[in-house]
Write a protein that holds these residues in place. Sequence first.
Motif, mmCIF file in Angstrom:
data_model
loop_
_atom_site.group_PDB
_atom_site.id
_atom_site.type_symbol
_atom_site.label_atom_id
_atom_site.label_comp_id
_atom_site.label_asym_id
_atom_site.label_seq_id
_atom_site.Cartn_x
_atom_site.Cartn_y
_atom_site.Cartn_z
ATOM 1 N N ARG A 231 47.289 69.611 -107.457
ATOM 2 C CA ARG A 231 48.703 69.819 -107.138
ATOM 3 C C ARG A 231 49.523 68.580 -107.477
ATOM 4 O O ARG A 231 50.634 68.674 -108.009
ATOM 5 N N LEU A 232 48.978 67.415 -107.156
ATOM 6 C CA LEU A 232 49.704 66.180 -107.423
ATOM 7 C C LEU A 232 49.795 65.897 -108.922
ATOM 8 O O LEU A 232 50.803 65.374 -109.401
ATOM 9 N N GLU A 233 48.740 66.235 -109.652
ATOM 10 C CA GLU A 233 48.798 66.077 -111.115
ATOM 11 C C GLU A 233 49.855 66.994 -111.711
ATOM 12 O O GLU A 233 50.568 66.605 -112.650
ATOM 13 N N GLU A 234 49.952 68.202 -111.160
ATOM 14 C CA GLU A 234 50.993 69.112 -111.615
ATOM 15 C C GLU A 234 52.368 68.537 -111.302
ATOM 16 O O GLU A 234 53.295 68.625 -112.115
ATOM 17 N N ALA A 235 52.488 67.914 -110.127
ATOM 18 C CA ALA A 235 53.751 67.274 -109.768
ATOM 19 C C ALA A 235 54.073 66.121 -110.718
ATOM 20 O O ALA A 235 55.232 65.913 -111.106
ATOM 21 N N GLU A 236 53.034 65.371 -111.098
ATOM 22 C CA GLU A 236 53.241 64.265 -112.041
ATOM 23 C C GLU A 236 53.713 64.786 -113.383
ATOM 24 O O GLU A 236 54.622 64.212 -114.005
ATOM 25 N N ARG A 237 53.088 65.876 -113.835
ATOM 26 C CA ARG A 237 53.533 66.481 -115.103
ATOM 27 C C ARG A 237 54.970 66.983 -114.986
ATOM 28 O O ARG A 237 55.762 66.863 -115.928
ATOM 29 N N LEU A 238 55.297 67.539 -113.821
ATOM 30 C CA LEU A 238 56.666 68.005 -113.607
ATOM 31 C C LEU A 238 57.645 66.844 -113.686
ATOM 32 O O LEU A 238 58.685 66.926 -114.345
ATOM 33 N N ARG A 239 57.307 65.756 -113.011
ATOM 34 C CA ARG A 239 58.194 64.601 -113.027
ATOM 35 C C ARG A 239 58.414 64.093 -114.447
ATOM 36 O O ARG A 239 59.542 63.786 -114.843
ATOM 37 N N ASP A 240 57.329 64.027 -115.217
ATOM 38 C CA ASP A 240 57.432 63.487 -116.573
ATOM 39 C C ASP A 240 58.149 64.440 -117.530
ATOM 40 O O ASP A 240 58.706 64.002 -118.533
ATOM 41 N N GLY A 241 58.102 65.747 -117.245
ATOM 42 C CA GLY A 241 58.752 66.710 -118.150
ATOM 43 C C GLY A 241 59.722 67.609 -117.407
ATOM 44 O O GLY A 241 59.852 68.794 -117.740
ATOM 45 N N PHE A 242 60.393 67.043 -116.386
ATOM 46 C CA PHE A 242 61.235 67.855 -115.513
ATOM 47 C C PHE A 242 62.347 68.552 -116.288
ATOM 48 O O PHE A 242 62.583 69.758 -116.125
ATOM 49 N N ALA A 243 63.043 67.815 -117.134
ATOM 50 C CA ALA A 243 64.174 68.399 -117.864
ATOM 51 C C ALA A 243 63.715 69.555 -118.743
ATOM 52 O O ALA A 243 64.372 70.602 -118.819
ATOM 53 N N ASP A 244 62.553 69.383 -119.413
ATOM 54 C CA ASP A 244 62.050 70.454 -120.281
ATOM 55 C C ASP A 244 61.668 71.683 -119.462
ATOM 56 O O ASP A 244 61.902 72.822 -119.894
ATOM 57 N N ARG A 245 61.073 71.459 -118.282
ATOM 58 C CA ARG A 245 60.699 72.604 -117.444
ATOM 59 C C ARG A 245 61.943 73.374 -116.993
ATOM 60 O O ARG A 245 61.959 74.613 -116.987
#
Length: 405
Positions: A231-245
């Motif tokens: 879950r935290l890794e998914e959150a990290e990916r979200l943070r790094d690609g938030f605008a694209d998501r």
Amino acid sequence: MTGPPMSREEVDRTLARLRDEKERIAAALLELESHQGYQLLEGATLTGETRRVQSGVRSRMASLWTLFDLYGRVVDAAGELRARHPRPGQAQLAELSRLLAGPSVELPVREVPLERRTLLAVPSGERLTLRAAVDRMTPLYEEVARSVAALDAVWSTLLSRLAEVEAERRTAAGLLESLGGADPEFDRLCEELESVAAVVRADPLALARDGRADTARLDAVLTGLAGVRRRLEEAERLRDGFADRIRGISAVLESLREAEAEARAVRDEVLAKIASPVLPDLPDMAAGLADRLAAVAAPGRGGWHDLAERVAGLERAAAAALERAREAAGVIRGLLDRREELRGRLEAYRVKAARLGHAEDAELARIYEQARELLWTSPCDLRSATVSLSGYQRAIMARAKGAQR
């Protein structure tokens, strides 16, 4: 000792054998003390069943070393005596025979087994031959070796799994620190880990079943921490690609709005062109999902790992809504497609009738016109049109069979 003393040759052979035996016993004892399980046992502060095993091992090892020391002193004494007398006489041979074959190993009182003591006897040490001393050491060594091996099998498995769990915890803790916020599930798992780790380190045998390590508690914590880490890794990916998501969700919602608008337009067309249609409920999810998108587009105080779950849920909801909207539009459009299919089949049957020479058949012409009127009148009664088309087909087929006769 009774009997004649050994000859010089017998003394030398026996002394050589005993020296070799002494070296092998010393090596075995040192190897046992260097065993990983023994080292773990000696260096730990233990409780419960494991402490009882530790106490037994220490007691037996103390007795082993005491017996070995007394045994070794006799062998060394015999060796020194033999060295002082290159050509021993009868007195020296008798003394050597006593040392090598007689009851020359005197045990201190504390080493005399309880069952060999009496109530009124004056406490004194038991005397053993060298062979009897080895026989006394052998079961002690075997008991210690079995205890150490059994404990090591359990403890090594538990410590290995504990190391895996603690590594997983460190990884999750690092991610959580980087992302900010709190995670109650992570805190709960850490508390459980501390609890089971204390048992592993202080009383590993409490986690043994039928001589095997029971890693169920550690496995459960490991599974839970792995879930937290993902879950935290998914959150990290979200943070790094938030605008694209966020842009990706916006694009899906735009497609959803188009699909819902298309479904409404097709519904209006069907209501105008098809009589009494049975239609699915129109999808209407775009507005609500747009509100959810606006809420997640501005991260609050929950931390990225909390936001990741909301974004992932929104992505799933948007994709599912788009699929349902397209499916609904397809079902509604299917009624118009059915009308077009029936129209095409009617014209194909008319061409077939003409090819069979029935272009001027009045009855066929009447049935054709009836079906055509149903299919080209709005709203179209698909049920009646289908029945009429089937009648037209049967009439053509009947005339084709009659011509063949």
